[in-house]
Design a protein around this motif. Structure first.
Motif, short mmCIF file in Angstrom:
data_model
loop_
_atom_site.label_atom_id
_atom_site.label_comp_id
_atom_site.label_asym_id
_atom_site.label_seq_id
_atom_site.Cartn_x
_atom_site.Cartn_y
_atom_site.Cartn_z
N PRO A 80 141.89 31.45 -89.02
CA PRO A 80 142.46 30.10 -89.21
C PRO A 80 142.49 29.28 -87.91
O PRO A 80 143.56 28.98 -87.37
CB PRO A 80 143.88 30.40 -89.71
N LEU A 81 141.32 28.91 -87.41
CA LEU A 81 141.23 28.16 -86.16
C LEU A 81 141.23 26.66 -86.43
O LEU A 81 140.70 26.19 -87.43
CB LEU A 81 139.96 28.54 -85.40
N ARG A 82 141.79 25.92 -85.49
CA ARG A 82 141.80 24.45 -85.56
C ARG A 82 141.41 23.89 -84.21
O ARG A 82 141.60 24.53 -83.17
CB ARG A 82 143.19 23.94 -85.96
N PHE A 83 140.85 22.67 -84.23
CA PHE A 83 140.46 21.99 -83.00
C PHE A 83 141.21 20.68 -82.88
O PHE A 83 141.33 19.93 -83.84
CB PHE A 83 138.95 21.71 -83.00
N VAL A 84 141.74 20.40 -81.69
CA VAL A 84 142.41 19.14 -81.44
C VAL A 84 141.78 18.51 -80.19
O VAL A 84 141.58 19.19 -79.17
CB VAL A 84 143.93 19.34 -81.27
N ALA A 85 141.41 17.25 -80.27
CA ALA A 85 140.77 16.54 -79.16
C ALA A 85 141.82 15.93 -78.24
O ALA A 85 142.81 15.35 -78.71
CB ALA A 85 139.85 15.45 -79.70
N HIS A 86 141.63 16.08 -76.92
CA HIS A 86 142.56 15.46 -75.98
C HIS A 86 141.85 14.61 -74.93
O HIS A 86 142.49 14.04 -74.05
CB HIS A 86 143.44 16.51 -75.29
N GLY A 87 140.52 14.52 -75.00
CA GLY A 87 139.81 13.72 -74.01
C GLY A 87 138.32 13.75 -74.25
O GLY A 87 137.84 14.15 -75.31
N TRP A 88 137.57 13.36 -73.25
CA TRP A 88 136.11 13.33 -73.35
C TRP A 88 135.52 13.54 -71.96
O TRP A 88 136.20 13.42 -70.94
CB TRP A 88 135.64 11.99 -73.94
#
Length: 556
Positions: A80-88
């Protein structure tokens, strides 16, 4: 830059969009973020692991990391993995003016941004609204459903971020505000001194095992001799410990009322615990350092571990335990021995396939991995050498400037003369300071290091070198200044000099601090002095600020 390729695994995650939504994204966009696991998903995963008779994970962070690095993408897909974006990172064109606007656009393109997040206005020096948000999030922390250890504060305006810049890998425009760590009481059973790969001595307390924040803690850092003396930490003491940043255990205080009657003060060793060489401590420094250099087995092993680590040569199957085993048997003493291991296999010892824990397939896989690692980009090779003060960011700066290994080595050889142009060129690289230059030149001038570098990178008669260092590849040129060397001098009127430098680097240019024959453009504003005169003497292209702005806009 190529690291551990987890692309196939990432594609199994529902939170990673297979195609971007909406419109208006740059042709090249690198979205940065974090893969994580919620607390509920972690508990369910461990319950399944226990039911299957498999090993339990220590915490959600370890579970997420281990799940992401699976060799079989089907295993990752079941986690159950999730990805959250915090930048680029890289982008072919600007797409926002503020951090919050950029994350909003990234969210619109199909990613989930890190939440909770908020734009907070700071008036003057009063951090009241920031503190209120910090305290609010601290109260909500336990109910978020995933583990956090603090808040990251970022300057919202991107032009201000560019003006503030970076220190090595750390941005000046962002700071982590950590929550108070969890604490526990235990007993110091022993004080050990560990030797790092650079010879730095780090004292560590071996503790009676105690659970802190869901993790069983057996050791805690004591930092250095001064810290031990300041807190008067002794073997047998009852101590209060905490996990700094919820990660690194440390001793906060000694409960002296519980100290044994026969307790004696701890005496910091004068000799290296690994090789017996004298420990040195420079005036003004807090760390003791082993003077044994290349003869110290602790340093040799740690340097080898660094050499094969993920961000360096990244040799799969040659981890820390294997390095220790090969070194103990005398098979790997220097980096050169790694690349001759296969041809020496079975000469003075049983072949690797006959060792306990090894077999025909695992031995063959290791030799294949070593052969695959023989080709390495310049920035990773520089980083692999383990030069003091040269981390990944600095190695990339050097590679970006010199481009090729031979040019890098020849330039640093010439730079040994402080009056030479090569020395001035090295000092002029934006982000390279005098102390770093000293450590670089010391490393490259050391005869033992030169022998190793020669053995790794020089042709062997008709045979190719053991290691092929490939030229540094810049991102595809998307501006007229990509790959060019630029020097700014004098006052700029439309932007600050820091902003101009950040803008030039973002467009692929190398920004230098001094003028040389290798300079492509000198941007001279009012008050420009010796740098402009030097540029005109050399016949270089000197631009006004207006001409520079036209050039980077594609109208020059």
């Amino acid at each position: 830059e190529v690291g551990e390729d987890v692309t196939a695994n990432v594609r199994t995650m529902a939170s990673i969009p297979p195609l971007l939504k909406g419109r208006g994204w740059p042709s090249l966009l690198e979205v940065r973020g974090e893969v994580y696991m919620t607390d509920a998903d972690f508990i369910a995963l461990n319950a399944q692991q226990e039911a299957d008779g498999a090993k339990l994970f220590a915490n959600p962070r370890n579970a997420a990391a281990g799940s992401l690095r699976q060799l079989n993408p089907a295993v990752t897909a079941a986690r159950p993995l999730r990805f959250v974006a915090h930048g680029w990172g890289e982008s072919s064109a600007p797409f926002a003016r503020t951090q919050s606007e950029a994350l909003g656009r990234i969210t619109g393109w199909g990613f989930q941004a890190n939440e909770p997040a908020r734009v907070v206005a700071v008036r003057g020096a009063d951090p009241g609204e920031l503190r209120a948000f910090f305290e609010e999030l601290e109260q909500k922390r336990s109910g978020l459903g995933f583990s956090i250890d603090g808040v990251v504060l970022k300057v919202d305006r991107l032009d201000w971020q560019g003006r503030l810049g970076f220190v090595s890998r750390s941005p000046r425009w962002a700071v982590a505000w950590k929550f108070p760590p969890e604490r526990a009481v235990t007993v110091v059973e022993e004080i050990l001194c560990q030797v790092g790969r650079t010879g730095r001595i780090t004292p560590v307390a071996r503790l009676w095992p105690i659970g802190v924040g869901g993790v069983l803690v057996r050791r805690a850092t004591l930092h250095n001799a001064d810290e031990i003396a300041r807190k008067d930490i002794r073997v047998g003491d009852t101590v209060l410990i905490q996990r700094a940043g919820d990660v690194i255990p440390q001793v906060v205080a000694v409960l002296k009322e519980k100290r044994p009657a026969d307790s004696i003060p701890y005496r910091f060793p004068r000799q290296c615990p690994a090789c017996g060489s004298r420990l040195a401590r420079e005036e003004g420094e807090v760390d003791a350092v082993c003077t044994g250099g290349l003869i110290c087995p602790a340093q040799v092993v740690e340097r080898l571990k660094h050499f094969v680590s993920r961000d360096a040569f990244d040799i799969e199957g040659l981890g820390a335990k294997h390095i220790e085993a090969f070194h103990a048997k005398g098979l790997i003493r220097t980096p050169v021995d790694i690349f001759t291991l296969e041809v020496r296999d079975g000469r003075n010892a049983p072949p690797l396939r006959e060792w306990e824990g090894w077999g025909e397939t695992s031995a063959r896989n290791l030799f294949d991995a070593i052969r695959k690692a023989r080709m390495i980009p310049l920035d990773r090779f520089i980083y692999a050498l383990g030069i003091h003060q040269v981390g990944q960011a600095t190695a990339r700066l050097l590679a970006r400037h010199y481009l090729a290994w031979d040019h890098f080595r020849q330039s640093l050889a010439a730079a040994q003369d402080e009056q030479a142009e090569a020395h001035a060129e090295l000092l002029a690289i934006n982000g390279i300071g005098a102390g770093m230059v000293h450590d670089l030149l010391e490393f490259m001038a050391e005869p033992h290091n030169q022998e190793v570098l020669d053995a790794l990178t020089r042709l062997r008669g008709d045979e190719p070198p053991l290691v092929m260092v490939t030229d540094f590849e810049r991102p595809p040129a998307v501006s007229p200044i990509a790959g060019k060397t630029v020097v700014f001098t004098g006052s700029l009127e439309t932007v600050s000099r820091s902003e101009a430098k950040a803008q030039a680097e973002a467009l692929g240019a190398n920004v230098a601090g001094a003028v040389s024959r290798k300079t492509d453009f000198v941007v001279a504003g009012p008050g420009a002095g010796s740098k402009e005169r030097r540029a005109r003497e050399l016949g270089l292209t000197v631009l006004t600020e207006a001409e520079w702005l036209q050039l980077i806009a594609g109208r020059g």
